[in-house]
Enzyme design. Sequence first.
Site, mmCIF file in Angstrom:
data_model
loop_
_atom_site.group_PDB
_atom_site.id
_atom_site.type_symbol
_atom_site.label_atom_id
_atom_site.label_comp_id
_atom_site.label_asym_id
_atom_site.label_seq_id
_atom_site.Cartn_x
_atom_site.Cartn_y
_atom_site.Cartn_z
ATOM 1 N N PRO A 169 0.909 -1.310 0.128
ATOM 2 C CA PRO A 169 -0.189 0.097 0.151
ATOM 3 C C PRO A 169 0.737 1.274 0.007
ATOM 4 O O PRO A 169 1.935 1.396 0.692
ATOM 5 C CB PRO A 169 -0.702 -0.208 1.187
ATOM 6 C CG PRO A 169 -0.491 -1.447 1.710
ATOM 7 C CD PRO A 169 0.512 -2.128 1.036
ATOM 8 N N ALA A 183 1.613 4.235 3.479
ATOM 9 C CA ALA A 183 0.990 3.356 4.389
ATOM 10 C C ALA A 183 2.158 2.825 5.672
ATOM 11 O O ALA A 183 1.729 2.217 6.288
ATOM 12 C CB ALA A 183 0.201 2.340 4.230
ATOM 13 N N GLY A 185 7.038 1.041 3.598
ATOM 14 C CA GLY A 185 8.129 1.257 2.601
ATOM 15 C C GLY A 185 8.061 1.311 1.212
ATOM 16 O O GLY A 185 8.909 0.887 0.549
ATOM 17 N N SER A 186 6.671 1.769 0.801
ATOM 18 C CA SER A 186 6.410 1.232 -0.612
ATOM 19 C C SER A 186 7.526 1.847 -1.607
ATOM 20 O O SER A 186 8.082 1.406 -2.566
ATOM 21 C CB SER A 186 5.053 1.802 -0.925
ATOM 22 O OG SER A 186 4.958 2.161 -2.053
ATOM 23 N N SER A 187 8.089 3.080 -1.136
ATOM 24 C CA SER A 187 8.655 3.974 -2.211
ATOM 25 C C SER A 187 10.178 3.226 -2.203
ATOM 26 O O SER A 187 10.777 2.981 -3.366
ATOM 27 C CB SER A 187 8.852 5.506 -2.040
ATOM 28 O OG SER A 187 9.479 5.618 -0.516
ATOM 29 N N ALA A 188 10.852 3.044 -1.113
ATOM 30 C CA ALA A 188 12.163 2.414 -1.079
ATOM 31 C C ALA A 188 11.950 0.994 -1.749
ATOM 32 O O ALA A 188 12.868 0.565 -2.662
ATOM 33 C CB ALA A 188 12.499 2.177 0.713
ATOM 34 N N ASP A 246 14.159 2.772 6.207
ATOM 35 C CA ASP A 246 13.326 2.042 4.917
ATOM 36 C C ASP A 246 14.435 1.248 3.992
ATOM 37 O O ASP A 246 14.173 0.234 3.775
ATOM 38 C CB ASP A 246 12.589 2.806 4.401
ATOM 39 C CG ASP A 246 11.098 3.476 5.183
ATOM 40 O OD1 ASP A 246 11.255 3.245 6.561
ATOM 41 O OD2 ASP A 246 9.930 3.864 4.730
HETATM 42 O O1 PMV Z 1 8.038 5.653 5.365
HETATM 43 P P1 PMV Z 1 7.518 5.333 6.759
HETATM 44 O O2 PMV Z 1 6.119 5.891 6.937
HETATM 45 O O3 PMV Z 1 7.385 4.012 7.253
HETATM 46 O O4 PMV Z 1 8.022 6.238 8.021
HETATM 47 C C1 PMV Z 1 9.612 6.122 8.079
HETATM 48 C C2 PMV Z 1 9.969 6.287 9.469
HETATM 49 C C3 PMV Z 1 10.154 7.537 10.131
HETATM 50 O O5 PMV Z 1 10.817 7.432 11.022
HETATM 51 C C4 PMV Z 1 8.861 8.224 10.329
HETATM 52 C C5 PMV Z 1 10.657 8.481 9.023
HETATM 53 C C6 PMV Z 1 12.384 8.067 8.690
HETATM 54 O O6 PMV Z 1 12.906 8.605 7.831
HETATM 55 O O7 PMV Z 1 12.899 7.310 9.572
#
Ligand code: PMV
Length: 320
Positions: free
Chosen positions: A101, A104, A107-110, A152
């Site tokens: 998703p 959400a 880590g979708s973008s990574a 991520d």
């Molecule tokens: O990408 P997300 O929504 O899983 O968030 C990453 C975790 C944060 O600590 C909120 C941001 C970060 O860069 O570590």
Amino acid sequence: MPAISATAPGKLILFGEHAVVYNHPAIAIPFNGVHAKATVFATPIAPTGRVRIEAQAIGLDQTLDQLAADHPFAIAIHGVMKTLGIHWLPACHIRITSSIPIAAGMGSSAAVSIALSRALATFLGHPLEDSAVNVIAFQVEQQSHGTPSGVDNTVISFGRPVYFVRNQPIEFLMIREPLDLLVADSGIAAATGPMVAGVLQRFQADPETYGTYFDQIANLVKQARTDLESSAGVHLGPLMTENHSLLQKIGVSTPELDRLVEAALDAGALGAKLTGGGGGGNIIALVANNQIEKATQALLAAGAHRTWLLNLPRYKEPAS
Ligand code: PMV
């Protein structure tokens, strides 16, 4: 030439999101219940150098030349070329799909940039090491999120639980006993960047209070590490729930996420918290094996759009 595919899992932050941006530790694990996939097909009859990129889920079908230079896919592709010392690409078609998703906290973008980098490099005949993929994915994250901690891209590139501290050597985490985690989706999308920016604003307005919250989160992360590595996760549940309270205090939870956490706890979960940037996205709950069904039903009744069960296996230290 056969098509070349690569996949990358999602990720979940078990402890320490947001505080990790301020150089405190976090614990993150790969989540294989969802994944991104990139497939590269050679297109020998297309004009030389024509790279078509297709990602139906976001309505994208363009050539590399048409993409803005700061588009995540362009950064990843140019990152691969730079790493391999390549100045042009053979004509090809890159298809990107993902069951992770978007926005959400998974880590979708990574995962997309990692699958894309791996597939392209392998297509070019030079599969990349995890560490090289990680560097490219971090560049993409920096463009998309401003000040990412790097957690991520690290956990997804290496596909192992990590104890992560920004700008420090990566430490892989041992998991002494398998754990059952339920993941529940609030169905609300919330991009990470604005959530991180909101915390920064509040931190700047009241550095002392926020500094204390981050220290308290860091303390939980350290206890959780000890627990995962030596006490088989028996104290983990309450630590998760405490971490959620601190995430509420720094203003990244929502009534929907709180309701899911409460529902999991009421149904007998050992602990629960939001995971990732917050503002929406998912919660995770640690459940005893005989509570899985009851907790799943409770989460769905409390508004979860869907749930996943993650059986986190044992992890030993990687061979050096
Ligand atoms: O990408 P997300 O929504 O899983 O968030 C990453 C975790 C944060 O600590 C909120 C941001 C970060 O860069 O570590």
